[in-house]
Design an enzyme around this catalytic site. Structure first.
Site, mmCIF file in Angstrom:
data_model
loop_
_atom_site.group_PDB
_atom_site.id
_atom_site.type_symbol
_atom_site.label_atom_id
_atom_site.label_comp_id
_atom_site.label_asym_id
_atom_site.label_seq_id
_atom_site.Cartn_x
_atom_site.Cartn_y
_atom_site.Cartn_z
ATOM 1 N N CYS A 95 0.836 -1.205 0.000
ATOM 2 C CA CYS A 95 0.000 0.000 0.000
ATOM 3 C C CYS A 95 0.870 1.254 0.000
ATOM 4 C CB CYS A 95 -0.976 -0.038 1.186
ATOM 5 S SG CYS A 95 -2.334 1.137 0.988
ATOM 6 N N HIS A 220 -3.548 -5.542 0.761
ATOM 7 C CA HIS A 220 -2.917 -5.814 2.062
ATOM 8 C C HIS A 220 -2.949 -7.294 2.425
ATOM 9 C CE1 HIS A 220 -2.285 -1.771 3.788
ATOM 10 N NE2 HIS A 220 -3.344 -1.412 3.077
ATOM 11 N N GLU A 222 -1.345 -8.697 4.797
ATOM 12 C CA GLU A 222 -1.278 -8.856 6.263
ATOM 13 C C GLU A 222 -2.633 -8.608 6.918
ATOM 14 O OE1 GLU A 222 -0.737 -6.152 4.736
ATOM 15 O OE2 GLU A 222 -0.843 -4.380 6.029
#
Lengths: 266, 971
Positions: A95, A220, A222
């Site tokens: 990002c 993302h 994660e």
């Protein structure tokens, strides 16, 4: 050297804790290091073989997302960064981290590291978009080994890759386009909102440098590494309960970090 | 020489397209280019390398602005208004200049230029600029192509603040004046030498007389700073005088007698099962999360500033409540933001003015809506705090003053360095240290101003704009690093009243302070001492630091790019003392400062509102009725807000704002704030402003029940649920309004004690009135309906217990839990038909409690597949939302109920939850509710594409979906 990750923080980066957690879940030890501490001691980088730049709003996205932070790194850390990527290391920017890598010219670096070949700019909707998307992955990057698709979220106001036609052709030819937005059934998004949430050229969601060791990814992983993080968690949980099966804790995003661990253990 | 750098964006730029869309809505076809502009007086800014560093060469061009346009419209900030992009650019300039020479002035300013090609007149461009800018904070420049060519481009503007330097001393104020003169002083403020006034003190006469007597006793005149300090400290905003004052026969006042007492009694009853750790005394309330962590919560309002500058008001609100979290105990980490907006219909354009000549118009509702949404977006997203839930409530009486609620949940270890983390106390001898942003003229009189009704005289300097990145740097340094070093005795935030509040409150711990005001870092010279002291410039925290730790604290902050400064000493002198260079300009008794305001007993009256219950015919067509209800503003989807707010950051979201395949905007969120614990935090809220038109007791009870019931439905552990109260009242100087208030407060005491759900924090805003003029110049007053927002926060032992609202499989059984009564008074249905009615929903807390306890057992045993608490629009709307969310049909039979169909579908009786249950859990589920008379099987999740309510209506999913999502889709 076993895998060890340095996760950057400071000036509005904000996803460093969950990013380090992702690496730790995958068996990679590491540290969160404030950018000012790294600038004070650039040699710190030599103790690590993974560099991770997390998501966030460095400098509030002012002067273009990732630009100011990249300028800061370029002025103060460029030699150390060049030395780091010249070694057999892995680098990931997620990002805002992706936007920083692009503005540093570390990705896609068609000619040499340091030249900006592409831009990541305002979403076509001119609105911030936080939503779950589907990606088709086709890349030889060590980060993306054994991954065909990912169901993970995006959260950004400026995620639209833009470039000249020549650049796009070169990226395709070099296999540097790492992930593309697709519809839930896996067909190309073809720019269609919301499957392609930002209007990115050729539905690009992630790209690498020529070596594949540097990955710049807007979505993302994660935030999509555990089943309970998923947007369809309640549906999956309910189905598992009906069938009397145990629900796996792991979801798509985790494999990226496991791949990083495996790269240094093999 | 001044430098102006123009960065031309790509022709396919989303921001430019938005302007094209706005012009299109005005009937003008145009092609727009966006140009980012940076201006600076620094010589370093002249270097080409600096200009190049501000652009991406792939999509942007530096100083190659095209000239084939008809109109140029530039929007920049007025001097002194926070310019975040300008700040970043200044930092970049400093960075790049470090390698060369060191210019002292490297300030840069940002603005944006739009080049518009299309058939527009100057009027049109002015109209456009009014839509996309705010004249209170921004400057506009419009040039035609000819003017642009004649002038050689746009003008170079350096909006530096320049203040006259001659006024920077404290003035004495003569208080030996009559009552009328005292009141004038209060309303318009202390006079300056030139006769102008400094803005309202907002003190009632009885307070001024106490101040007059105090200085008579001291045998001297008051200084301006002393009066301003007392005005801040004693303001309704800071002191909550209406909740604190004796009211009728309640000598201790509403807060102590009802709200605080409820919590005390619940805690005592709970004994070692008490979940509260810190209630009402700190910047937030704190409850136990698990053995290792505390969880904190605080909900603030930022109504008055948001009426003037919606974006600035909302962003300042959200980053302000983030600081409340950082200022709790030793400092909690913000882990969730929440929001709520009460607004007027954005599709309407009422004409209200602040002045009788109708020149100073209120912002239209759509501007206010877009502004407050964007403000919370910028503040929350930039700070890296997820925003998984919130609400929007519409009523046209919020046109004058919108209600903007912002909340932050924090996580902190229960112990830090072996000491309870929620405790703090400034020690005599500690240094006063302020860290973060610098002080400017922004936000002066915020606290006193929000305590009065908005009218023509409302000061524009009360407007501030938050700077989330400055705050993020400070927040990271404190919460992620410094806090755990144990270097400070106490921490608090600078909000309303600025230093006067933060230092004044913290000094209650030590027993006094001595502040050297000239040491406070300023944005620009020329501020008077009183302005420095009460300025509400944002992004500052105040610390109490033992002298041996100050140097290392300041040095550490500097390493993180944060300025920190010693500005004085905490003492045990019993005096609040301020010096300015060598002069003492304030010297007040601490006791007088904090407790010197006289009691102002209040009396109340109460009359129940409402009309006769209307005698309405049944609708001819229930399909139409249902679709109309789904499209009502309080019921339809707010997905466009949800997707703008990052709810996944920190990787903790379990149940977000949009639920099920059909993406229904939910009322509850579930978050796992600690990555190493499967426990989750459940958040929700409830409010029913319109019910106040009949009875504020019903309004308060319904809101409270909704906040609790939403959390229960989602699977919270009912014994680990706490509440927050936010009263947003109107005309609180009228006995009838106070009577409504008292009735609401009595009600929530009763229900809290019954449910055993303690209040842990609260905030009130008592004058949500707008006094102005309509389009004919006639004086009007628009009062927001008396509104209690109840927010709930609870703990779920494991995320596997989380229940979403979407049905999961065809063949499941559908049940209604709770009783449906003929209660449509002030409902969405009656409002649609133009009636108020009388039968407002009454809440039976005893019966609800039985249900919630049984439900909690069922959810713990994972017997429930989906659940949705019945809210606005009643059972019918709830069934429709479940149909849309799951993308499954429902086959429902309500023939077993006696109520007429329209009442059955749209009554808003409280205490109800609709659930679906998997076949294999059906028996256990029914056994669980055995003996509870209001658990009814009403049908099943079907294999069809229809919501079928037998003998009443059939609607397919697509039609429902469209009716639910269309109304606000294009915002």
């Amino acid at each position: 050297m076993s895998a060890k990750v340095i996760v950057l923080s400071g000036y509005g980066l904000n996803s460093e804790e969950e990013l380090l957690h992702a690496f730790e879940q995958s068996g990679v030890e590491g540290d969160i290091v404030h950018i000012n501490d790294l600038i004070e001691k650039p040699d710190t980088l030599s103790a690590y073989n993974i560099l991770a730049i997390p998501g966030g709003f460095s400098y509030g996205d002012d002067t273009g997302s990732g630009n100011a932070f990249a300028q800061k790194m370029k002025l103060a850390l460029w030699d150390a960064l060049k030395a780091f990527v010249a070694r057999d290391t892995l680098t990931i920017g997620i990002c805002n981290g992706c936007q920083i890598l692009v503005n540093l010219g570390l990705v896609p670096a068609l000619n040499e590291y340091g030249e900006r070949d592409v831009a990541v700019t305002y979403n076509a909707s001119a609105r911030y978009q936080c939503r779950w998307i589907d990606l088709a992955v086709e890349s030889a990057s060590p980060w993306l080994k054994d991954i065909d698709s990912l169901h993970i979220p995006v959260a950004h106001g400026e995620g639209r890759f833009m470039m000249e036609d020549d650049t796009l052709s070169a990226l395709k030819e070099n296999g540097q386009i790492a992930a593309r937005f697709v519809t839930p059934d896996g067909t190309a998004a073809e720019g269609e909102f919301p499957h392609n949430p930002n209007g990115s050229v050729y539905d690009i969601a992630a790209m690498t440098d020529k070596t594949g060791r540097i990955l710049a990814i807007m979505p993302h992983p994660e935030r999509g590494m555990f089943t309970w993080q998923r947007d369809d968690y309640h549906e999956i949980k309910d189905a598992a309960q009906r069938e009397g099966v145990n629900l796996s804790d792991e979801s798509d995003g985790l494999q990226i970090f496991k791949n990083a661990a495996a790269y240094f253990s093999s | 020489m001044h430098t102006r750098i123009e960065i031309l964006a790509h022709k396919d730029d989303g921001r430019a397209h938005q302007i094209e869309k706005t012009l299109d809505s005005m009937g003008i076809k145009a092609c727009v280019r966006a140009v980012d502009v940076y201006s600076s007086a620094s010589v370093d800014a002249q270097k080409d390398s600096f200009a190049q560093s501000l652009a991406n060469p792939v999509t942007q061009k530096v100083n190659q602005t095209p000239t084939d346009f008809d109109w140029a419209l530039e929007i920049g900030f007025l001097p002194g208004v926070t310019d975040n992009v300008g700040h970043t650019t200044s930092e970049l300039l400093k960075l790049s200049a470090q390698n060369d020479n060191d210019d002292a002035d490297q300030e840069c300013f940002s603005s944006r230029l739009y080049l518009i090609k299309g058939e527009a007149q100057r009027d049109d461009i002015e109209k456009l600029s009014a839509i996309i800018s705010n004249k209170l904070i921004q400057r506009i420049s419009i040039k035609s192509n000819d003017e642009y060519a004649r002038d050689g481009g746009m003008d170079v503007v350096i909006p530096k603040v320049v203040l006259e330097q001659n006024d920077v001393i404290a003035d004495n104020v003569n208080l030996d004046i009559d009552d009328a003169a005292l009141e004038t002083l209060s309303k318009y403020g202390i006079p300056n030498a030139d006769g102008s006034k400094r803005g309202p003190l907002g003190l009632p006469l009885v307070y001024l007389k106490a101040i007059q007597a105090y200085f008579k006793k001291e045998g001297r005149e008051a200084t301006d700073i002393e009066l301003e300090t007392l005005a801040q400290t004693w303001s309704e905003h800071c002191k909550h005088t209406i909740f604190a004052s004796p009211i009728d026969d309640v000598a201790k006042g509403l807060y102590k007698h009802y709200i605080q007492r409820a919590t005390k009694e619940i805690r005592a009853e709970r004994g070692d099962q008490d979940i509260c750790v810190s209630v009402f005394s700190d910047n937030a309330g704190g409850i136990i999360f698990d053995d290792n962590y505390l969880i904190t919560d605080k909900v603030e309002t930022h109504n008055s500033p948001s009426a003037l500058d919606p974006f600035g008001g909302a962003i300042t609100g959200i980053v302000g409540v983030n600081r409340d979290c950082m200022g709790f105990g030793q400092g909690a980490k913000p882990v969730v933001n929440r929001y709520g907006f009460c607004l007027a219909d954005p599709r309407k354009t009422p004409n209200y003015f602040r002045d009788a000549k109708c020149t100073d118009a209120l912002l239209p509702p759509s501007n206010i809506m877009n502004g407050v949404i964007a403000g919370v977006e910028a503040g929350g997203n930039c700070s890296g705090i997820p925003t998984p839930s919130g609400f929007v409530y519409f009523d046209d009486r919020f046109a004058g003053k919108p209600l903007v609620f912002v909340g932050t949940i924090g996580l902190m270890p229960r112990e830090i360095n072996g000491k309870p983390a929620h405790e703090k106390c400034a020690q005599p001898g500690d240094k006063i240290v302020v860290a973060g942003g610098r002080v400017g003229a922004d936000g002066i009189h915020g606290a006193t101003f929000s305590s009065v009704a908005l009218d023509e005289g409302s000061p524009a300097t009360a407007v501030q704009i938050g700077d989330p990145i400055t705050q993020k740097k400070m927040s990271d340094a404190i919460i992620k690093e410094i806090r755990d070093f144990g270097w400070y005795s106490a921490i608090t935030d600078n909000g309303a009243g600025g230093l006067s509040s933060s230092v004044g409150e913290m000094a209650e711990g030590s027993g006094g302070f001595h502040l050297e005001l000239e040491t406070v870092p300023l944005k620009y010279p020329g501020l008077s001492p009183w302005e420095i002291w009460i300025s509400e410039s944002q992004e500052r925290m105040t610390f109490s630091v033992p002298p041996e730790n100050t140097d290392k604290l300041i040095a550490f902050f500097a390493k993180r790019g944060v300025e920190a400064t010693v500005i004085g000493t905490y003492t045990d002198s019993g005096r609040a003392k301020i010096s300015w260079h060598d002069d003492v300009i304030m010297d007040l008794e601490m006791d007088f400062l904090h407790d010197g305001n006289p009691e102002t007993p209040l009396t109340t009256t109460f009359t129940r509102g409402g009309e006769a219950e209307p005698d309405l015919a049944e609708p001819d067509n229930y399909e139409d009725a249902m679709l109309t209800m789904l499209g009502r503003l309080n019921i339809c989807s707010k997905e466009f807000i949800a997707t703008q707010y990052d709810h996944n950051v920190q990787g903790t979201a379990v149940l977000g704002p949009l639920q099920g395949k059909g993406r229904v905007y939910g009322d509850v969120s579930v978050t796992r704030p600690a990555l190493d614990s499967p426990k989750a935090v459940v958040l929700s809220q409830g409010l029913f402003p319109r019910y106040s038109d009949i009875d504020t007791a019903a309004m308060a009870a319904a809101g409270m029940d909704m906040a609790v019931r939403n959390a229960v439905a989602a699977g919270v552990d009912f014994s680990r649920l706490a509440l927050l109260d936010n009263f947003c009242w109107c005309s609180s100087d009228e006995p009838e309004r106070l009577g409504q208030l008292k009735r609401a407060v009595e009600t929530i005491y009763d229900i809290a004690v019954k449910y055993q759900t303690p209040f842990i924090s609260g905030k009130d805003s008592m004058f949500n009135d707008f006094k102005g003029y309509d389009e004919n110049g006639q004086a009007i007053k628009i009062s927001a309906p008396p509104t209690l927002l109840v927010s709930s926060i609870g703990i779920m032992p494991h995320t596997k217990h989380s229940i979403s609202l979407a049905p999961k499989a065809a063949g499941d059984s559908v049940y209604i839990l709770g009783e449906t009564k003929d209660e449509l008074g002030a409902s969405e249905y009656y409002d649609e038909l133009g009636h108020l009615g009388s039968n407002v929903p009454e809440t039976d807390a005893h019966q609800n409690l039985r249900l919630y306890k049984l439900y909690a057992r069922a959810s713990r045993d994972c017997l429930i597949s989906s659940a949705l608490a019945v809210g606005y629009g009643g059972l019918g709307v709830t069934l429709a939302k479940k149909t849309i969310a799951g993308q499954f049909g429902l086959d429902i039979d309500l023939s077993g109920f006696e109520l007429r169909s329209d009442k059955m579908l749209f009554s808003e009786s409280t205490g109800r939850i609709i659930v679906t249950v998997a076949p294999k859990n059906k028996k256990s589920f029914e056994r669980n509710f055995k003996g509870f008379e209001h658990c009814h099987y009403i049908g099943s999740v079907s294999y069809s594409e229809n919501l079928l309510i037998r003998d009443i209506l059939t609607l397919d999913i697509k039609t429902l979906d469209e009716a639910y999502k269309a109304p606000l889709r294009d915002y």
